[in-house]
Design a protein around this motif. Structure first.
Motif, PDB file in Angstrom:
ATOM      1  N   TYR A   1      60.066  36.349  41.264  1.00 53.58           N
ATOM      2  CA  TYR A   1      59.728  37.736  41.592  1.00 53.58           C
ATOM      3  C   TYR A   1      58.633  37.757  42.633  1.00 53.58           C
ATOM      4  O   TYR A   1      57.934  36.780  42.869  1.00 53.58           O
ATOM      5  CB  TYR A   1      59.286  38.499  40.334  1.00 53.58           C
ATOM      6  CG  TYR A   1      58.001  38.008  39.713  1.00 53.58           C
ATOM      7  CD1 TYR A   1      56.782  38.633  39.991  1.00 53.58           C
ATOM      8  CD2 TYR A   1      58.002  36.915  38.839  1.00 53.58           C
ATOM      9  CE1 TYR A   1      55.598  38.173  39.424  1.00 53.58           C
ATOM     10  CE2 TYR A   1      56.833  36.459  38.268  1.00 53.58           C
ATOM     11  CZ  TYR A   1      55.631  37.092  38.566  1.00 53.58           C
ATOM     12  OH  TYR A   1      54.463  36.635  38.013  1.00 53.58           O
ATOM     13  N   ARG A   2      58.475  38.900  43.266  1.00 52.04           N
ATOM     14  CA  ARG A   2      57.447  39.107  44.295  1.00 52.04           C
ATOM     15  C   ARG A   2      56.132  39.410  43.608  1.00 52.04           C
ATOM     16  O   ARG A   2      55.993  40.400  42.893  1.00 52.04           O
ATOM     17  CB  ARG A   2      57.847  40.273  45.181  1.00 52.04           C
ATOM     18  CG  ARG A   2      56.775  40.722  46.160  1.00 52.04           C
ATOM     19  CD  ARG A   2      56.956  40.057  47.492  1.00 52.04           C
ATOM     20  NE  ARG A   2      56.252  40.777  48.532  1.00 52.04           N
ATOM     21  CZ  ARG A   2      55.148  40.332  49.146  1.00 52.04           C
ATOM     22  NH1 ARG A   2      54.619  39.167  48.797  1.00 52.04           N
ATOM     23  NH2 ARG A   2      54.592  41.031  50.106  1.00 52.04           N
ATOM     24  N   ARG A   3      55.139  38.536  43.800  1.00 54.94           N
ATOM     25  CA  ARG A   3      53.829  38.739  43.168  1.00 54.94           C
ATOM     26  C   ARG A   3      53.060  39.821  43.920  1.00 54.94           C
ATOM     27  O   ARG A   3      52.892  39.742  45.134  1.00 54.94           O
ATOM     28  CB  ARG A   3      53.046  37.431  43.148  1.00 54.94           C
ATOM     29  CG  ARG A   3      53.735  36.347  42.314  1.00 54.94           C
ATOM     30  CD  ARG A   3      52.909  35.079  42.215  1.00 54.94           C
ATOM     31  NE  ARG A   3      53.619  34.058  41.466  1.00 54.94           N
ATOM     32  CZ  ARG A   3      53.662  33.984  40.148  1.00 54.94           C
ATOM     33  NH1 ARG A   3      53.002  34.882  39.416  1.00 54.94           N
ATOM     34  NH2 ARG A   3      54.347  33.027  39.534  1.00 54.94           N
ATOM     35  N   THR A   4      52.598  40.814  43.184  1.00 56.07           N
ATOM     36  CA  THR A   4      51.907  41.948  43.799  1.00 56.07           C
ATOM     37  C   THR A   4      50.733  42.363  42.931  1.00 56.07           C
ATOM     38  O   THR A   4      50.453  41.761  41.893  1.00 56.07           O
ATOM     39  CB  THR A   4      52.867  43.141  43.948  1.00 56.07           C
ATOM     40  OG1 THR A   4      53.372  43.484  42.650  1.00 56.07           O
ATOM     41  CG2 THR A   4      54.033  42.814  44.866  1.00 56.07           C
ATOM     42  N   PHE A   5      50.078  43.455  43.350  1.00 49.96           N
ATOM     43  CA  PHE A   5      48.970  43.988  42.574  1.00 49.96           C
ATOM     44  C   PHE A   5      49.492  44.700  41.326  1.00 49.96           C
ATOM     45  O   PHE A   5      50.578  45.284  41.340  1.00 49.96           O
ATOM     46  CB  PHE A   5      48.144  44.967  43.406  1.00 49.96           C
ATOM     47  CG  PHE A   5      47.464  44.325  44.573  1.00 49.96           C
ATOM     48  CD1 PHE A   5      46.365  43.497  44.375  1.00 49.96           C
ATOM     49  CD2 PHE A   5      47.925  44.542  45.871  1.00 49.96           C
ATOM     50  CE1 PHE A   5      45.731  42.900  45.453  1.00 49.96           C
ATOM     51  CE2 PHE A   5      47.301  43.940  46.948  1.00 49.96           C
ATOM     52  CZ  PHE A   5      46.199  43.113  46.741  1.00 49.96           C
ATOM     53  N   PRO A   6      48.743  44.680  40.220  1.00 54.64           N
ATOM     54  CA  PRO A   6      49.144  45.396  39.002  1.00 54.64           C
ATOM     55  C   PRO A   6      49.302  46.892  39.284  1.00 54.64           C
ATOM     56  O   PRO A   6      48.708  47.429  40.213  1.00 54.64           O
ATOM     57  CB  PRO A   6      47.986  45.140  38.032  1.00 54.64           C
ATOM     58  CG  PRO A   6      47.308  43.913  38.558  1.00 54.64           C
ATOM     59  CD  PRO A   6      47.463  43.960  40.049  1.00 54.64           C
TER      60      PRO A   6
END
Length: 536
Positions: free
Chosen positions: A41-46
């Motif tokens: 998955y694409r790691r992003t901000f919470p």
């Protein structure tokens, strides 16, 4: 990790044909330890997640491009929240898609409908056709329709009405180009043509019902209302649907009106044919002879007309657009066997599949590739636009069953509202260089195994392009659509020169189906050749 390595090792040892057709490939690795949590998955901000990226890319209208880009980043299987709270899992591997459709969909394949259509059905008690049916009701009626539309010999019913209707359409275009050039509204023209073809099929060749001015006005009105259903459905996408309906906002009123008119006119048309069934030999007469009730005939044929109009209209439009700057390809169509038009159509649908995604609901716990999927999870191979809550109301009949589904989900999903949709993209698989060499180019000869130019194209995975899906719930109108579009393209190329007048680039937008980003304007003029004798 050892389990994952073992699975991949065993899969590599299975010959390609067994990978596709052997059910063990999809269901015997039940000890698989990989779950949705293991999918890239694409790691992003919470909290924010990928919402801003999704909006910046064009949101729903550019969904196919956004997902295609993400596949290039993360591979053939990935997960993403896509602006919502639930994880969506996207799949583009053609072997996995084929396995799903051939081996995992079960006896009663179920798919997900756009939420506005389901809400309309629930609110107004509108019983619909095959597209809305499930279970034994669907199977019984689908088998009857298969006999007349898909089985060997069904062309006998279809060819005459298709060729006659297309011939009339071409004559109308000839009349319009008598004094020079002509720039039609192709979208509306092709919608109307598709409806005329289906009306001809349901009437048959010897019907006593003859067109008149009132009938023409009715069919034109029906054509425009059907087109508006898809336009207003797209407008509702991403909006709080229940609030739009509750407060009767214009966007909901427009949608409801288009469905009201379309269903009313469809039932009126079919009702007229039913009242004269003994003087016709078309599809309605055949269904009546199969003891299908008049009410079911109205539902099935009504939905068939609505679905087919959209599919064939846009596929015809994309095909002519692709041919508009391909003079050599037009010359090949004029000089070669008419079967060459089939390659044109296959290539057009590979680049612009009218449905860039497909849907199924898995009936049992299964393993697809390296991942175990929980029973009741629905696999989205088409963009769903439906909430889990709506899914439960439509497909799960009791609180007990909902609790049962929740229990099956165990540690992964605490309740049914957390079930994770899994999405696979037909648009991406058709444009993947691993499946098709020079995938972004329009090269119809790639489908002709006898064409020497094909040797330069190393990759060709034919089942990576599935415009009509596969399996028991594949497109019921496949043969009719192919007959209509190939006859139309062949006759247009034989009889007209045409070029694209658009000065800006035309791209595809997701609008339930793939539609042009702006109106395609093609200028037509007569094509004259003393050597050709295929014109009508």
């Amino acid at each position: 990790m050892k389990t994952s390595i073992l699975i991949m090792h065993q899969i590599k040892r299975i010959p390609i044909h067994k990978k596709i057709f052997n059910k063990a490939f999809a269901s015997n690795f039940v000890e698989c330890s990989l779950t949705i949590d293991d999918i890239p998955y694409r790691r992003t901000f919470p909290v924010i997640g990928t919402k801003l990226e999704f909006i910046a890319s064009g949101s729903g209208t550019k969904l196919h491009e956004y997902i295609d880009h993400r596949h290039k980043q993360l591979g053939p299987v990935f997960r993403e929240k896509l602006g919502g709270d639930a994880d969506l899992v996207f799949v583009s591997d053609p072997l996995l898609i084929r396995t799903l459709l051939l081996n995992l969909e079960g006896k009663y394949p179920a798919h997900i409908l756009p939420e506005p259509w389901v809400l309309y059905e629930n609110l107004y008690g509108s019983k619909r056709g095959l597209f809305f049916m499930n279970g034994e009701e669907w199977l019984e009626n689908r088998r009857i329709m298969n006999k007349h539309l898909l089985k060997e010999g069904s062309e006998t019913l279809l060819e005459g009405p298709v060729k006659t209707t297309v011939r009339k359409f071409i004559q109308k275009m000839k009349y319009a180009t008598e004094s020079g050039t002509f720039v039609p509204n192709l979208e509306s023209e092709f919608y109307r043509l598709s409806i005329d073809v289906i009306v001809a099929v349901i009437l048959g060749n010897n019907s006593t019902i003859k067109p008149n001015k009132d009938c023409e006005a009715l069919l034109t009105n029906f054509s425009e209302s059907v087109k508006k259903i898809f336009q207003t459905t797209t407008t509702l996408y991403g909006l709080p649907l229940h609030l739009c309906q509750k407060f009767n906002l214009k966007v909901w009123r427009d949608f409801k009106e288009s469905v009201d008119i379309s269903l009313s006119l469809a039932h009126k048309i079919v009702g007229e044919v039913l009242s004269n069934r003994h003087h016709s030999n078309g599809l309605v007469k055949m269904l009546s002879d199969e003891k299908v009730s008049d009410e079911n005939i109205k539902k099935i044929i009504g939905d068939f007309v609505i679905a087919a109009a959209d599919t064939t209209a846009y596929t015809s439009l994309w095909t002519l657009f692709l041919l508009s700057n391909q003079e050599n390809t037009k010359a090949e169509i004029r000089s070669r066997d008419k079967n060459y038009v089939n390659y044109i159509l296959k290539e057009s649908m590979r680049l612009y599949p009218v449905a860039p995604f497909l849907t199924r609901i898995l009936p049992t716990e299964s393993v697809l590739g390296s991942y175990k999927l929980i029973a009741g999870l629905y696999l989205v191979v088409k963009m769903l636009n439906i909430s889990i809550e709506m899914f439960c109301r439509k497909h799960i009949s009791s609180v007990h069953t909902i609790r049962k589904y929740s229990a099956i989900c165990g540690n992964y999903y605490k309740d049914v509202n957390n079930v994770t949709p899994i999405i696979a993209s037909i648009y991406t698989s058709g444009r993947d260089e691993n499946n098709f060499s020079e995938a972004e180019k329009f090269l119809p000869y790639r489908w002709d195994r006898n064409d020497p130019r094909k040797k330069k194209l190393q990759n060709h995975t034919s089942f990576a392009s599935l415009p009509f899906a596969l399996g028991a719930r594949s497109c019921i109108g496949k043969k009719l659509a192919i007959l209509q579009i190939t006859e139309l393209i062949s006759q247009i190329v034989d009889n007209f020169e045409f070029k694209c007048l658009n000065k800006t680039e035309i791209k595809a937008n997701t609008s339930q189906v793939l539609v042009p980003s702006t109106d395609i304007k093609l200028e037509f003029s007569r094509f004259e050749s003393a050597s050709k004798d295929r014109s009508i």
